[in-house]
Write a protein that holds these residues in place. Sequence first.
Motif, PDB file in Angstrom:
ATOM      1  N   ASN A   1       9.219  -5.364  11.729  1.00  0.00           N
ATOM      2  CA  ASN A   1       9.720  -4.394  12.700  1.00  0.00           C
ATOM      3  C   ASN A   1       8.878  -3.118  12.802  1.00  0.00           C
ATOM      4  OD1 ASN A   1      11.659  -1.879  13.237  1.00  0.00           O
ATOM      5  ND2 ASN A   1      12.393  -3.618  14.431  1.00  0.00           N
ATOM      6  N   PRO A   2       8.545  -2.442  11.690  1.00  0.00           N
ATOM      7  CA  PRO A   2       7.722  -1.225  11.811  1.00  0.00           C
ATOM      8  C   PRO A   2       6.351  -1.486  12.430  1.00  0.00           C
ATOM      9  CG  PRO A   2       8.769  -1.337   9.655  1.00  0.00           C
ATOM     10  CD  PRO A   2       8.963  -2.677  10.290  1.00  0.00           C
ATOM     11  N   ILE A   3       5.787  -2.669  12.136  1.00  0.00           N
ATOM     12  CA  ILE A   3       4.486  -3.024  12.698  1.00  0.00           C
ATOM     13  C   ILE A   3       4.607  -3.265  14.199  1.00  0.00           C
ATOM     14  CG2 ILE A   3       2.648  -4.761  12.664  1.00  0.00           C
ATOM     15  CD1 ILE A   3       3.360  -5.202   9.667  1.00  0.00           C
ATOM     16  N   TYR A   4       5.674  -3.936  14.603  1.00  0.00           N
ATOM     17  CA  TYR A   4       5.923  -4.196  16.027  1.00  0.00           C
ATOM     18  C   TYR A   4       6.068  -2.887  16.795  1.00  0.00           C
ATOM     19  CZ  TYR A   4       8.287  -5.835  20.237  1.00  0.00           C
ATOM     20  OH  TYR A   4       8.629  -6.078  21.542  1.00  0.00           O
ATOM     21  N   VAL A   5       6.812  -1.955  16.215  1.00  0.00           N
ATOM     22  CA  VAL A   5       7.011  -0.658  16.859  1.00  0.00           C
ATOM     23  C   VAL A   5       5.694   0.109  16.945  1.00  0.00           C
ATOM     24  CG1 VAL A   5       8.152   1.590  16.611  1.00  0.00           C
ATOM     25  CG2 VAL A   5       9.432  -0.515  16.182  1.00  0.00           C
ATOM     26  N   TYR A   6       4.884   0.014  15.897  1.00  0.00           N
ATOM     27  CA  TYR A   6       3.573   0.694  15.868  1.00  0.00           C
ATOM     28  C   TYR A   6       2.644   0.111  16.941  1.00  0.00           C
ATOM     29  CZ  TYR A   6      -0.409   2.989  13.505  1.00  0.00           C
ATOM     30  OH  TYR A   6      -1.490   3.784  13.193  1.00  0.00           O
ATOM     31  N   GLY A   7       2.781  -1.204  17.142  1.00  0.00           N
ATOM     32  CA  GLY A   7       1.878  -1.932  18.039  1.00  0.00           C
ATOM     33  C   GLY A   7       0.968  -2.808  17.206  1.00  0.00           C
TER      34      GLY A   7
ATOM     35  N   ASP B   1      -5.151  -5.040 -11.231  1.00  0.00           N
ATOM     36  CA  ASP B   1      -6.303  -5.682 -10.593  1.00  0.00           C
ATOM     37  C   ASP B   1      -6.184  -5.702  -9.076  1.00  0.00           C
ATOM     38  OD1 ASP B   1      -7.750  -6.618 -13.022  1.00  0.00           O
ATOM     39  OD2 ASP B   1      -5.902  -7.759 -13.325  1.00  0.00           O
ATOM     40  N   LEU B   2      -4.980  -5.814  -8.564  1.00  0.00           N
ATOM     41  CA  LEU B   2      -4.697  -5.734  -7.134  1.00  0.00           C
ATOM     42  C   LEU B   2      -3.451  -4.881  -6.968  1.00  0.00           C
ATOM     43  CD1 LEU B   2      -5.700  -8.937  -7.695  1.00  0.00           C
ATOM     44  CD2 LEU B   2      -5.465  -9.019  -5.204  1.00  0.00           C
ATOM     45  N   ILE B   3      -3.348  -4.220  -5.825  1.00  0.00           N
ATOM     46  CA  ILE B   3      -2.207  -3.350  -5.551  1.00  0.00           C
ATOM     47  C   ILE B   3      -1.512  -3.815  -4.287  1.00  0.00           C
ATOM     48  CG2 ILE B   3      -1.487  -1.007  -4.948  1.00  0.00           C
ATOM     49  CD1 ILE B   3      -3.929   0.002  -6.541  1.00  0.00           C
ATOM     50  N   GLU B   4      -0.196  -3.992  -4.384  1.00  0.00           N
ATOM     51  CA  GLU B   4       0.637  -4.198  -3.205  1.00  0.00           C
ATOM     52  C   GLU B   4       1.376  -2.891  -2.949  1.00  0.00           C
ATOM     53  OE1 GLU B   4       3.285  -7.442  -3.858  1.00  0.00           O
ATOM     54  OE2 GLU B   4       1.694  -8.925  -4.039  1.00  0.00           O
ATOM     55  N   LEU B   5       1.325  -2.444  -1.721  1.00  0.00           N
ATOM     56  CA  LEU B   5       1.979  -1.197  -1.350  1.00  0.00           C
ATOM     57  C   LEU B   5       3.048  -1.496  -0.306  1.00  0.00           C
ATOM     58  CD1 LEU B   5       1.907   1.863  -1.835  1.00  0.00           C
ATOM     59  CD2 LEU B   5       0.262   2.041   0.036  1.00  0.00           C
ATOM     60  N   GLY B   6       4.289  -1.189  -0.647  1.00  0.00           N
ATOM     61  CA  GLY B   6       5.382  -1.477   0.249  1.00  0.00           C
ATOM     62  C   GLY B   6       5.434  -0.535   1.434  1.00  0.00           C
ATOM     63  N   MET B   7       5.779  -1.086   2.600  1.00  0.00           N
ATOM     64  CA  MET B   7       5.995  -0.289   3.808  1.00  0.00           C
ATOM     65  C   MET B   7       7.506  -0.104   3.946  1.00  0.00           C
ATOM     66  SD  MET B   7       3.326  -2.235   6.401  1.00  0.00           S
ATOM     67  CE  MET B   7       3.871  -3.900   5.954  1.00  0.00           C
ATOM     68  N   PRO B   8       8.024   1.086   3.716  1.00  0.00           N
ATOM     69  CA  PRO B   8       9.477   1.280   3.728  1.00  0.00           C
ATOM     70  C   PRO B   8      10.107   0.845   5.055  1.00  0.00           C
ATOM     71  CG  PRO B   8       8.368   3.235   2.895  1.00  0.00           C
ATOM     72  CD  PRO B   8       7.302   2.348   3.443  1.00  0.00           C
ATOM     73  N   PHE B   9      11.265   0.212   4.936  1.00  0.00           N
ATOM     74  CA  PHE B   9      11.995  -0.268   6.110  1.00  0.00           C
ATOM     75  C   PHE B   9      13.489  -0.125   5.846  1.00  0.00           C
ATOM     76  CE2 PHE B   9      13.606  -4.125   8.572  1.00  0.00           C
ATOM     77  CZ  PHE B   9      13.636  -3.460   9.783  1.00  0.00           C
TER      78      PHE B   9
END
Length: 277
Positions: A105-111, A47-55
């Motif tokens: 961390n990946p989001i911070y690096v992305y901006g 019903d909902l999907i969580e998608l992991g952001m590899p770190f």
Amino acid sequence: MTRRIEERFKTLKEEGRPALVTFLMAGDPDGETALDIIKALPAAGADLIELGMPFSDPMADGPAIQEAGRRALHGGETLKKTLATVARFRESDPATPLILMGYFNPIYVYGVQAFVDAALKAGVDGLIVVDLPPEMDDELCLPALEKGLSFIRLATPTTDDHRLPAVLKNTSGFVYYVSITGITGSAAPDAKKVEAAVGRIKGHTDLPVCVGFGVRTAEQAAEIGKAADGVVVGSALVSAIASSLDEAGCATDKTRGAVAALVSNLAEGVRSARLAR
């Protein structure tokens, strides 16, 4: 602004049953296979999907999800590629809520602002960022909320009534209750303790409460679903991927179907929980 999460829970409430929320790691075991698996989830019963952001330093993840992240990173997965996967998923599925889950961390690096804008453009509905406490809401939570992305917060067995209001203050979409202390997939949840915890959280918020960490079988999903608005399954699904790979860690002809079959079984369990409501 997206309202897919709210609309999905509204529909499920009308149906009188909890949601099945599935977690998979983006790029696991490779980008194309991961996309095919994700596309198959709604038809299988998610019903909902969580998608992991590899770190590279996933401190809250258990061995199965850590290994999934390593496979994805080894295959070249990046946050930019993860957002592209979401966009490609949206080409054929405009309705299923999709939440990105991971670390800051990946989001911070992305901006931060660039990420929020790109996530919305790709079709992301919400974020779960496990290492950002309420005291750091200015970093990502508030910028995300301002643009219409839900920010989903974790509550745990150690989140007492004094701490809970701070946790819930800027939470939207749903509350993710971590049913056990420790890392993902490390133990099975106690249904009676979960029921009491969900009831306590609902005394502080009108948001749906989804329960995860440790749910691996249809029977467990059915039991947890009697009290919760949603049941989250992750480690069992990434383990199904891992067990389908060849000796080199590459996808086989069994990989795409392995997850869908398990999700279908879990969905039966979750849907049976409506009888107990």
